[in-house]
Design a protein around this motif. Structure first.
Motif, PDB file in Angstrom:
ATOM      1  N   ARG A  62      26.934 -20.767  -2.498  1.00 19.54           N
ATOM      2  CA  ARG A  62      28.241 -21.427  -2.546  1.00 19.54           C
ATOM      3  C   ARG A  62      28.974 -21.125  -3.865  1.00 19.54           C
ATOM      4  N   PHE A  63      28.227 -21.082  -4.964  1.00 18.72           N
ATOM      5  CA  PHE A  63      28.855 -20.782  -6.248  1.00 18.72           C
ATOM      6  C   PHE A  63      29.387 -19.350  -6.285  1.00 18.72           C
ATOM      7  N   GLU A  65      30.302 -17.644  -3.650  1.00 22.14           N
ATOM      8  CA  GLU A  65      31.474 -17.641  -2.775  1.00 22.14           C
ATOM      9  C   GLU A  65      32.696 -18.238  -3.486  1.00 22.14           C
ATOM     10  N   TYR A  66      32.468 -19.320  -4.243  1.00 20.48           N
ATOM     11  CA  TYR A  66      33.558 -19.953  -4.996  1.00 20.48           C
ATOM     12  C   TYR A  66      34.135 -18.984  -6.030  1.00 20.48           C
ATOM     13  N   GLN A  67      33.248 -18.279  -6.739  1.00 22.47           N
ATOM     14  CA  GLN A  67      33.723 -17.313  -7.725  1.00 22.47           C
ATOM     15  C   GLN A  67      34.535 -16.195  -7.076  1.00 22.47           C
ATOM     16  N   ILE A  69      36.228 -16.368  -4.239  1.00 23.77           N
ATOM     17  CA  ILE A  69      37.511 -16.906  -3.771  1.00 23.77           C
ATOM     18  C   ILE A  69      38.486 -17.070  -4.938  1.00 23.77           C
ATOM     19  N   VAL A  70      38.004 -17.634  -6.054  1.00 25.56           N
ATOM     20  CA  VAL A  70      38.866 -17.832  -7.228  1.00 25.56           C
ATOM     21  C   VAL A  70      39.351 -16.492  -7.771  1.00 25.56           C
TER      22      VAL A  70
END
Length: 207
Positions: A62-63, A65-67, A69-70
């Protein structure tokens, strides 16, 4: 090395303390770095909390994926900003901006010319009024000089006439004998006095 008191150094406490107040150092029972370990904790071994491997894998995914996306959002925003900047400088927006500036320039120039014409008209009217006023003052001054000249000539004529009248009573070589005889025949006594009102004081009044 600063002594820690209540989670804050002595120097910080002194800097934050008001200048007019008295500095009072307070403690909450915490130990300094030089104090020995408590007896109840001498044999304790600190171990990190247990970590669930499946949860760790999910969190890492998830982290990541978050990176991603950002990062993608940042790249998209940056690309949009660069595109707008490019369009403003060289694209259609730049042409539209140039057209707007040219139109605004034409409007301002037209307004400037109209304002110049208006001010020129007002200036010409003012200059015409000043010219007429100057001519009127010059005419009045000339008329006044002419009147003064006429008065001066009349005054000189009166003086000449008076002088001509006075000449008749002048003593000349031709009438000197006659004037002497008239003076002897009509003697005049100027030995008299006058009062405050200018009347001649005779001997009868003095008596």
């Amino acid at each position: 090395m600063f002594q820690v008191i209540g989670g804050r150094s002595v120097r910080a406490a002194r800097l934050l303390a008001p200048r007019t107040a008295v500095l009072v150092e307070t403690t909450r029972g915490r130990k300094s770095r030089g104090d020995p370990k408590a007896k109840s904790k001498e044999g304790r071994i600190k171990t990190p909390p247990p970590v669930d491997p499946q949860e760790m894998v999910v969190l890492r995914e998830r982290f990541s994926e978050y990176q991603l996306i950002v990062k993608a959002l940042r790249l998209e925003f940056k690309e949009e900003m660069l595109r707008e900047k490019y369009d403003e400088e060289t694209g259609s927006l730049a042409e539209e901006k140039m057209r707007q500036e040219a139109k605004e320039h034409r409007v301002l120039m037209a307004w400037n010319e109209e304002e110049n014409r208006r001010l020129l008209k007002l200036r010409m009217q003012r200059l015409q009024k000043e010219h007429l006023e100057a001519e009127r003052k010059e005419a009045e001054a000339a008329l006044q000089r002419e009147q003064e000249q006429e008065e001066f000539i009349k005054e000189k004529e009166r003086e000449i006439l008076q002088l001509q009248e006075d000449v008749k009573n002048f003593i000349t070589l031709e009438n000197i004998d006659q004037r002497i005889e008239e003076a002897l025949d009509n003697p005049k006594n100027y030995n008299f006095a006058i009062d405050k009102e200018g009347r001649v004081v005779t001997q009868t009044i003095l008596k």
